[in-house]
Design a protein around this motif. Structure first.
Motif, PDB file in Angstrom:
ATOM      1  N   THR A 111      -4.132 -12.540  -4.675  1.00  0.00           N
ATOM      2  CA  THR A 111      -4.608 -11.985  -5.681  1.00  0.00           C
ATOM      3  C   THR A 111      -3.556 -10.571  -5.789  1.00  0.00           C
ATOM      4  O   THR A 111      -4.015  -9.685  -6.633  1.00  0.00           O
ATOM      5  N   HIS A 112      -2.566 -10.714  -5.028  1.00  0.00           N
ATOM      6  CA  HIS A 112      -1.610  -9.667  -5.255  1.00  0.00           C
ATOM      7  C   HIS A 112      -0.101 -10.302  -5.714  1.00  0.00           C
ATOM      8  O   HIS A 112       0.064 -11.222  -5.091  1.00  0.00           O
ATOM      9  N   ASP A 113       0.664  -9.654  -6.385  1.00  0.00           N
ATOM     10  CA  ASP A 113       2.009 -10.012  -6.856  1.00  0.00           C
ATOM     11  C   ASP A 113       3.088  -9.477  -6.153  1.00  0.00           C
ATOM     12  O   ASP A 113       3.592  -8.492  -6.682  1.00  0.00           O
ATOM     13  N   TRP A 114       3.229  -9.764  -4.904  1.00  0.00           N
ATOM     14  CA  TRP A 114       4.199  -9.125  -4.127  1.00  0.00           C
ATOM     15  C   TRP A 114       5.441  -9.637  -4.099  1.00  0.00           C
ATOM     16  O   TRP A 114       5.799 -10.909  -4.680  1.00  0.00           O
ATOM     17  N   HIS A 115       6.713  -8.949  -3.884  1.00  0.00           N
ATOM     18  CA  HIS A 115       7.957  -9.119  -4.150  1.00  0.00           C
ATOM     19  C   HIS A 115       8.793  -9.044  -3.117  1.00  0.00           C
ATOM     20  O   HIS A 115      10.234  -9.172  -3.042  1.00  0.00           O
ATOM     21  N   ASN A 116       8.218  -8.590  -1.831  1.00  0.00           N
ATOM     22  CA  ASN A 116       9.048  -8.445  -0.760  1.00  0.00           C
ATOM     23  C   ASN A 116       9.901  -9.457  -0.055  1.00  0.00           C
ATOM     24  O   ASN A 116       9.148 -10.661   0.153  1.00  0.00           O
ATOM     25  N   PRO A 117      11.156  -9.329   0.077  1.00  0.00           N
ATOM     26  CA  PRO A 117      11.988 -10.567   0.681  1.00  0.00           C
ATOM     27  C   PRO A 117      11.352 -10.647   2.155  1.00  0.00           C
ATOM     28  O   PRO A 117      11.332  -9.691   2.812  1.00  0.00           O
ATOM     29  N   ILE A 118      11.159 -12.007   2.359  1.00  0.00           N
ATOM     30  CA  ILE A 118      10.819 -12.431   3.593  1.00  0.00           C
ATOM     31  C   ILE A 118      11.886 -13.305   4.015  1.00  0.00           C
ATOM     32  O   ILE A 118      12.328 -14.245   3.626  1.00  0.00           O
ATOM     33  N   LYS A 144       0.797  -1.124   0.002  1.00  0.00           N
ATOM     34  CA  LYS A 144      -0.032   0.179  -0.032  1.00  0.00           C
ATOM     35  C   LYS A 144       0.954   1.244  -0.085  1.00  0.00           C
ATOM     36  O   LYS A 144       0.410   2.263  -0.740  1.00  0.00           O
ATOM     37  N   GLN A 145       2.151   1.326   0.679  1.00  0.00           N
ATOM     38  CA  GLN A 145       2.875   2.402   0.524  1.00  0.00           C
ATOM     39  C   GLN A 145       3.877   2.299  -0.472  1.00  0.00           C
ATOM     40  O   GLN A 145       4.842   3.355  -0.382  1.00  0.00           O
ATOM     41  N   GLY A 146       3.754   1.461  -1.296  1.00  0.00           N
ATOM     42  CA  GLY A 146       4.926   1.418  -2.476  1.00  0.00           C
ATOM     43  C   GLY A 146       6.240   1.085  -2.013  1.00  0.00           C
ATOM     44  O   GLY A 146       6.987   1.184  -3.022  1.00  0.00           O
ATOM     45  N   LEU A 147       6.350   0.246  -0.957  1.00  0.00           N
ATOM     46  CA  LEU A 147       7.562  -0.284  -0.538  1.00  0.00           C
ATOM     47  C   LEU A 147       7.774  -1.609  -0.986  1.00  0.00           C
ATOM     48  O   LEU A 147       7.780  -2.730  -0.217  1.00  0.00           O
ATOM     49  N   TRP A 194       3.886 -20.653   5.261  1.00  0.00           N
ATOM     50  CA  TRP A 194       2.550 -20.634   4.903  1.00  0.00           C
ATOM     51  C   TRP A 194       2.338 -19.374   3.813  1.00  0.00           C
ATOM     52  O   TRP A 194       1.547 -19.211   3.204  1.00  0.00           O
ATOM     53  N   ILE A 195       3.218 -18.125   4.237  1.00  0.00           N
ATOM     54  CA  ILE A 195       3.229 -17.157   3.213  1.00  0.00           C
ATOM     55  C   ILE A 195       3.735 -17.630   1.856  1.00  0.00           C
ATOM     56  O   ILE A 195       3.081 -17.324   0.875  1.00  0.00           O
ATOM     57  N   LYS A 196       4.675 -18.330   1.755  1.00  0.00           N
ATOM     58  CA  LYS A 196       5.234 -18.889   0.484  1.00  0.00           C
ATOM     59  C   LYS A 196       4.088 -19.710  -0.268  1.00  0.00           C
ATOM     60  O   LYS A 196       3.932 -19.789  -1.392  1.00  0.00           O
ATOM     61  N   ASN A 197       3.210 -20.427   0.540  1.00  0.00           N
ATOM     62  CA  ASN A 197       2.224 -21.365  -0.084  1.00  0.00           C
ATOM     63  C   ASN A 197       0.897 -20.489  -0.194  1.00  0.00           C
ATOM     64  O   ASN A 197      -0.157 -20.915  -0.679  1.00  0.00           O
ATOM     65  N   ARG A 198       0.906 -19.128   0.438  1.00  0.00           N
ATOM     66  CA  ARG A 198      -0.243 -18.362   0.164  1.00  0.00           C
ATOM     67  C   ARG A 198      -1.541 -19.039   1.179  1.00  0.00           C
ATOM     68  O   ARG A 198      -2.623 -18.865   0.503  1.00  0.00           O
ATOM     69  N   LYS A 199      -1.068 -19.727   2.103  1.00  0.00           N
ATOM     70  CA  LYS A 199      -2.413 -20.715   2.862  1.00  0.00           C
ATOM     71  C   LYS A 199      -1.889 -20.833   4.198  1.00  0.00           C
ATOM     72  O   LYS A 199      -0.757 -21.343   4.596  1.00  0.00           O
ATOM     73  N   CYS A 200      -2.506 -20.510   5.156  1.00  0.00           N
ATOM     74  CA  CYS A 200      -2.340 -20.908   6.484  1.00  0.00           C
ATOM     75  C   CYS A 200      -3.096 -22.018   6.781  1.00  0.00           C
ATOM     76  O   CYS A 200      -3.970 -22.476   6.809  1.00  0.00           O
ATOM     77  N   LYS A 201      -2.001 -22.933   7.263  1.00  0.00           N
ATOM     78  CA  LYS A 201      -2.401 -24.279   7.477  1.00  0.00           C
ATOM     79  C   LYS A 201      -2.595 -24.533   8.895  1.00  0.00           C
ATOM     80  O   LYS A 201      -2.127 -25.625   9.469  1.00  0.00           O
ATOM     81  N   THR A 202      -3.253 -23.785   9.727  1.00  0.00           N
ATOM     82  CA  THR A 202      -3.588 -23.967  10.967  1.00  0.00           C
ATOM     83  C   THR A 202      -4.400 -25.158  11.391  1.00  0.00           C
ATOM     84  O   THR A 202      -5.425 -25.439  10.440  1.00  0.00           O
ATOM     85  N   LYS A 203      -4.341 -25.805  12.392  1.00  0.00           N
ATOM     86  CA  LYS A 203      -5.293 -26.648  12.996  1.00  0.00           C
ATOM     87  C   LYS A 203      -6.282 -26.372  13.962  1.00  0.00           C
ATOM     88  O   LYS A 203      -6.855 -27.011  14.705  1.00  0.00           O
TER      89      LYS A 203
END
Length: 159
Positions: free
Chosen positions: A134-141, A84-87, A102-111
């Motif tokens: 729905t977003h093509d983000w590239h921030n290094p995690i 949102k801030q363009g960073l 979970w971020i890499k898989n774009r899915k929260c695998k909680t039990k």
């Protein structure tokens, strides 16, 4: 025993890019996220800290949840706020292997059981997963190396 000698000076004499004591391997132009949970499940909250300034970027909670869900939501919150801030290349540190996966898989695998106590959290998870999908983000995690660097600066200090 971790080498935390860099913690003896704040700010460190060899770093001029941050007010925090950071190891040389850590980028200062980054955010660190962490979650805390009293019980598991229980009251959960999360936050992000700017590593250049030491200021809190955001805080959320407490809500009923688990630590792993909080770590996941903290990362999504940081990625979406940076977007949102363009960073688009802001590095984000997390000490949670599960949340990063979970971020890499774009899915929260909680039990965590879905019930009246957790329904609000499940709505937040669905919203977070939809944003990631729905977003093509590239921030290094980047995984925070607690063993060598000490606690992540966003830690709540309740251990």
């Amino acid at each position: 025993m971790p080498n935390n000698s860099y913690l003896n000076s704040n700010p460190p004499t060899d770093r001029h890019d941050t007010v925090l004591p950071l190891p040389a391997a850590v980028l200062a132009d980054a955010w660190a996220v962490d979650a805390a949970c009293s019980g598991n499940p229980g009251p959960m909250e999360y936050q992000a800290i700017d590593l250049q300034t030491g200021y809190q970027v955001f805080h959320f909670g407490p809500v009923y949840g688990t630590n792993n869900i909080g770590e996941f939501l903290a990362l999504v919150h940081a990625i979406s706020l940076a977007w949102k801030q363009g960073l688009f290349h802001k590095t984000i540190y997390s000490d949670s292997y599960n949340a990063i996966l979970w971020i890499k898989n774009r899915k929260c695998k909680t039990k965590l059981e879905r019930n009246a106590n957790s329904e609000y959290l499940y709505q937040l998870i669905a919203r977070a997963e939809k944003w990631l999908q729905t977003h093509d983000w590239h921030n290094p995690i980047v995984k925070w190396d607690t063993q060598h660097w000490g606690e992540i600066p966003a830690d709540f200090g309740r251990k």
